[in-house]
Design an enzyme around this catalytic site. Sequence first.
Site, short mmCIF file in Angstrom:
data_model
loop_
_atom_site.label_atom_id
_atom_site.label_comp_id
_atom_site.label_asym_id
_atom_site.label_seq_id
_atom_site.Cartn_x
_atom_site.Cartn_y
_atom_site.Cartn_z
N GLY A 180 -15.91 -17.68 -2.18
CA GLY A 180 -15.84 -19.11 -2.48
C GLY A 180 -15.72 -19.41 -3.96
N GLY A 228 -16.13 -23.90 -6.42
CA GLY A 228 -15.64 -22.62 -6.93
C GLY A 228 -16.06 -22.30 -8.35
N ARG A 279 -15.60 -9.63 -13.33
CA ARG A 279 -16.31 -8.57 -12.61
C ARG A 279 -15.37 -7.39 -12.35
NH1 ARG A 279 -20.00 -10.77 -7.72
NH2 ARG A 279 -18.00 -10.95 -6.66
N ARG A 310 -17.09 -5.40 1.48
CA ARG A 310 -18.50 -5.42 1.89
C ARG A 310 -18.65 -5.07 3.36
NH1 ARG A 310 -19.87 -9.99 -1.49
NH2 ARG A 310 -18.22 -10.04 -3.05
N ASP A 339 -23.06 -9.65 3.83
CA ASP A 339 -21.90 -9.88 2.95
C ASP A 339 -22.21 -9.52 1.50
OD1 ASP A 339 -23.49 -12.37 3.61
OD2 ASP A 339 -22.50 -13.09 1.80
N ASN A 340 -23.46 -9.12 1.22
CA ASN A 340 -23.82 -8.68 -0.14
C ASN A 340 -24.11 -7.18 -0.18
OD1 ASN A 340 -23.62 -11.32 -1.02
ND2 ASN A 340 -25.78 -11.75 -0.83
N ASP A 368 -23.24 -8.55 -6.12
CA ASP A 368 -23.63 -9.96 -6.01
C ASP A 368 -25.03 -10.23 -6.54
OD1 ASP A 368 -21.20 -10.68 -5.12
OD2 ASP A 368 -21.75 -11.10 -3.06
#
Length: 547
Positions: A26, A60, A117, A124, A209-210, A219
């Site tokens: 996102g 975002g 990053r 993931r 998802d992390n 994350d």
Amino acid sequence: LAGSEPAAHCYCGHQFGSFAGQLGDGAAMYLGEVLGPRGERWEIQLKGAGLTPFSRQADGRKVLRSSIREFLCSEAMFHLGIPTTRAGTCVTSDSKVVRDIFYDGNPKSERCTVVLRIASTFIRFGSFEIFKPTDEYTGRKGPSVNRNDIRIQMLDYVISTFYPEIQEAYSDNSIQRNAAFFKEITKRTARLVAEWQCVGFCHGVLNTDNMSIVGLTIDYGPFGFMDRYDPEHICNGSDNTGRYAYNKQPEICKWNLGKLAEALVPELPLEISELILEEEYDAEFEKHYLQKMRKKLGLIQLELEEDSKLVSELLETMHLTGGDFTNTFYLLSSFSIDSDPSKLEDFLEKLTSQCASVEELKVAFKPQMDPRQLSMMLMLAQSNPQLFALIGTKANINKELERIEQFSKLQQLTAADLLSRNKRQWKEWLEKYRARLQKEIESISDADTWNTDRVKVMNSNNPKYILRNYIAQNAIEAAENGDFSEVRNVLKLLENPFQEAEDFREVQEDAEEEGATATAAACAQETRSRLPYCSKPPLWASELCVT
């Protein structure tokens, strides 16, 4: 960038134990991949650069506060030797967005910031959950149900790119290949969380998802390095049930691997992956954790069964005395093995100075519920368990009752009584530690060389500097006033976490770049006296809340 095709990644996830359906990047944009001179692959991402197809109701954007935390922590973890994504740059702007930091109806305007990053991949566990059929509890499903062709494509890509030795070994049998891949990510994840536990790192949001598909820390949100040792420490102010508490991290990562296993069916049957998970995860975690703890305690000659008990008794003593996790371990390298009473007394003075004071304990155990609310909850638990289950948990109520009991005892406790009790408890453990070190000496010929090696190993496994919340907060407040020198100072320190830096000189800023704002920032900083970066936190730090 020339030749790049910016994209955002689609993934799903189990958030706080419930399947959330489609999520996706996102606020992160994938710019492309760079191949290094030795063939290493780096994926480049901008985080906070604006809207993506997966921004949902958000904008975002990321703000200075959270971006500085991610930037500093990903670099801190790398220099601690823990697998992690990296941060290349942190760039702020004059644009502002409104954020309700504590979700309490008090929004404020904050500066937009973008972090660059870098990682071999940002794929993931949740990337494979896009195929999940309708969840029986939440009714949500992934966007790519029945698209096994994409699952095969993703598995082929992940294994051939990031696990090439597995691809090579099982090129003619996809089930065996996928099983070998799952075994490897299980072991990597177990080792990763063992590393976290050994430096007191709490991730804060261990949703599927992390979790990285290559075993990296990924994350950085409401993370925190533990100060006073508390096995139930919760770093995320919005984790009301303590699902992601420090002592829950190993079992949660195992649970997340179970969800990855479900997402790989039919390409890897569940009976195979579940067996791998049961056989490999706990054993790998315990092995790696104990190996690391032996190094932290300087047990370099022998591996004894009793070592596990010595470690758990150390942590129990730390818990009972409110010892600072990082500083207690760091001090142990200066413990003298000879039984000179004056040396022991000096060491106990140092050790107990790292224990929580009566004031700190009063803050830690201050009751959090209004007495009338607690009384109502206790009655409800008895009379209407179903309704009680919707608004509270027995664990939370028990914790509050424990707080009240502890807080009451603290009212009668003097500083002298506390010091005496702490010294007695540490003396008991140190006697066991000395006896264990004595066994090391009995197995070698040169005690001096052994002691030099022991101290060297301990000092390269027990950091002096970690990214404590109060250190990050000081850097953030200075940056919000336009002075980034403190961010640079802290970064420089975290790049050498194991080294003495008493003579550390602060980074001198270019006067033209930031001179005009430095005075304003200095005034803001003066309200909080500067402590050495290795100090246990000041009392005001207990009020910091990260959500």
